[in-house]
Design an enzyme around this catalytic site. Sequence first.
Site, PDB file in Angstrom:
ATOM      1  N   CYS A   1     -30.075 -22.294 -43.377  1.00 41.56           N
ATOM      2  CA  CYS A   1     -29.644 -22.999 -44.586  1.00 41.56           C
ATOM      3  C   CYS A   1     -29.268 -24.441 -44.291  1.00 41.56           C
ATOM      4  CB  CYS A   1     -28.492 -22.253 -45.256  1.00 41.56           C
ATOM      5  SG  CYS A   1     -29.039 -20.687 -45.985  1.00 41.56           S
TER       6      CYS A   1
ATOM      7  N   GLU B   1     -27.244 -20.301 -50.399  1.00 47.18           N
ATOM      8  CA  GLU B   1     -27.512 -21.733 -50.364  1.00 47.18           C
ATOM      9  C   GLU B   1     -28.946 -22.020 -50.800  1.00 47.18           C
ATOM     10  OE1 GLU B   1     -26.163 -19.807 -48.056  1.00 47.18           O
ATOM     11  OE2 GLU B   1     -24.855 -20.924 -46.708  1.00 47.18           O
TER      12      GLU B   1
ATOM     13  N   GLU C   1     -30.696  -9.618 -51.441  1.00 46.04           N
ATOM     14  CA  GLU C   1     -31.307  -8.892 -50.321  1.00 46.04           C
ATOM     15  C   GLU C   1     -32.486  -8.055 -50.792  1.00 46.04           C
ATOM     16  OE1 GLU C   1     -27.165  -8.421 -47.778  1.00 46.04           O
ATOM     17  OE2 GLU C   1     -28.087  -6.622 -48.613  1.00 46.04           O
TER      18      GLU C   1
END
Length: 158
Positions: free
Chosen positions: A104, A65, A55
Amino acid sequence: MQLILPTEYDLAHAEALLDAARKVRLNAYEPYSKYQVGAAILTVGGRIYVGCNVESADYDGTHAEEAALAAMVAGGDRTPVLLAVFGGLEGDPDPSNAPPCGKCRQKLMEFSSLSGHELGIFVTDPARGGLRVVLLSEILPWSFGPANIGVDLSKYRR
């Protein structure tokens, strides 16, 4: 696209793949959400690539992913066969299976299209309990991909 379901060889690597996703989750950098995610990808060649969420203050972080896909590509591979993803709050000793988000799924479809193989994804089966493998095309039907914009990925295959 060629439908290649996980083989006995792939499933023999399942426990290592699941363990890799659980373990790499602990490396996540998640100071804002406190939600740790780990992903592991098994390739046609039997290699496992891992990634975790990262993050940032602008909330435009990297999903686990995406990180696993980047590690796979950086490792010279482009042929994913199976994916495992686990997520849980920081400190959770028993993370749960976490299916990929829409963003993703789209990125995973790119490499599923590129490799010509259907990607299997471990998901929790609420009806039976435990994990089972579903195909990416089942959880991302009618996907948008390279063929929709007239791009031939054959020169990018390895």
